[in-house]
Design a protein around this motif. Structure first.
Motif, mmCIF file in Angstrom:
data_model
loop_
_atom_site.group_PDB
_atom_site.id
_atom_site.type_symbol
_atom_site.label_atom_id
_atom_site.label_comp_id
_atom_site.label_asym_id
_atom_site.label_seq_id
_atom_site.Cartn_x
_atom_site.Cartn_y
_atom_site.Cartn_z
ATOM 1 N N LYS A 14 0.901 -1.134 -0.170
ATOM 2 C CA LYS A 14 0.020 0.062 -0.151
ATOM 3 C C LYS A 14 0.864 1.398 -0.051
ATOM 4 O O LYS A 14 0.661 2.149 -0.501
ATOM 5 N N ALA A 15 1.802 1.253 0.868
ATOM 6 C CA ALA A 15 2.871 2.382 0.853
ATOM 7 C C ALA A 15 3.386 2.628 -0.549
ATOM 8 O O ALA A 15 3.498 3.832 -0.918
ATOM 9 N N LEU A 16 4.059 1.632 -1.216
ATOM 10 C CA LEU A 16 4.811 1.959 -2.101
ATOM 11 C C LEU A 16 3.822 2.200 -3.333
ATOM 12 O O LEU A 16 4.208 3.178 -4.242
ATOM 13 N N THR A 48 10.057 0.374 4.739
ATOM 14 C CA THR A 48 10.432 1.887 4.483
ATOM 15 C C THR A 48 11.665 1.894 3.690
ATOM 16 O O THR A 48 12.504 2.282 4.052
ATOM 17 N N PRO A 49 11.629 1.425 2.264
ATOM 18 C CA PRO A 49 12.889 1.566 1.557
ATOM 19 C C PRO A 49 13.032 2.914 1.003
ATOM 20 O O PRO A 49 12.279 3.741 0.893
ATOM 21 N N VAL A 50 14.379 3.246 0.823
ATOM 22 C CA VAL A 50 14.957 4.360 0.362
ATOM 23 C C VAL A 50 14.305 4.277 -1.234
ATOM 24 O O VAL A 50 14.030 3.440 -1.845
ATOM 25 N N SER A 51 13.863 5.473 -1.691
ATOM 26 C CA SER A 51 13.302 5.623 -3.082
ATOM 27 C C SER A 51 13.778 6.810 -3.840
ATOM 28 O O SER A 51 14.185 7.908 -3.157
ATOM 29 N N LEU A 52 13.874 6.593 -5.164
ATOM 30 C CA LEU A 52 14.181 7.847 -5.926
ATOM 31 C C LEU A 52 13.211 7.814 -7.030
ATOM 32 O O LEU A 52 13.033 7.060 -7.588
ATOM 33 N N LEU A 53 12.281 8.922 -7.076
ATOM 34 C CA LEU A 53 11.295 9.185 -7.960
ATOM 35 C C LEU A 53 11.863 10.341 -8.949
ATOM 36 O O LEU A 53 11.975 11.261 -8.518
#
Length: 181
Positions: free
Chosen positions: A54-56, A83-88
């Motif tokens: 859901k978060a992703l 809670t992974p690190v993300s780059l959008l």
């Protein structure tokens, strides 16, 4: 630097980051694959697995609605299963922005985010604005020929921007280059 707009961009991202092309209709199954792999690696309960998915999904759907091109995901630590690190990576067209380029954008972002640190760091790809909080780095790099900005939005929820992971994210942002065919 040429006045012609670039054809594309290059970004150096470590191989262990999971990349999803958001310009394709198949991004949901790819995102689900990442969530399922993380859940299996950490033997998550079904409730935690659902929370991760859901978060992703929410972050990605919001990004797609704002013109996101791709997302990269990576676990920060063994404890960061949900809670992974993300780059959008998103494209911000000129119609969404102040007319005076990076200086005006920096002023606008400082107004919108008073608790953040807004700077104008030198960047090899062109005029840039960096917005930093404890858990996020948002780098806006002006596209040549005033075509807008490429927005690199890093989220580092576990270790934060002052950590080695934060430094890696800064290095990824610094690797941005424009390409022409």
């Amino acid at each position: 630097m040429s006045d012609a707009p670039p054809d594309d961009f290059r970004l150096l991202v470590p191989r262990d980051w999971f990349r999803i092309d958001l310009c394709q209709d198949r991004w949901r199954p790819q995102l689900k694959l990442y969530a399922d792999r993380r859940a299996a690696e950490h033997r998550m309960s079904s409730a935690t697995r659902a929370e991760l998915w859901k978060a992703l999904r929410n972050v990605t759907e919001a990004g797609v609605a704002r013109g996101a091109l791709e997302i990269y995901l990576r676990a920060d630590t063994a404890e960061s299963a949900v809670t992974p690190v993300s780059l959008l990576v998103s494209l911000m067209a000129t119609g969404e922005l102040p007319a005076d380029g990076a200086d005006s954008l920096a002023d606008l972002l400082a107004e919108r985010h008073p608790a953040a640190t807004v700077t104008r760091p030198p960047h090899p790809a062109g005029p840039a604005v960096l917005v930093t909080t404890a858990e996020s780095l948002d780098l806006y790099v002006e596209i040549p020929a005033r075509r807008g900005f490429l927005h690199l939005s890093f989220r580092i929820p576990v270790s934060g921007t002052g950590s080695p992971m934060g430094e890696l994210c800064r290095a990824i942002g610094g690797s941005l280059r424009w390409s022409r065919t």
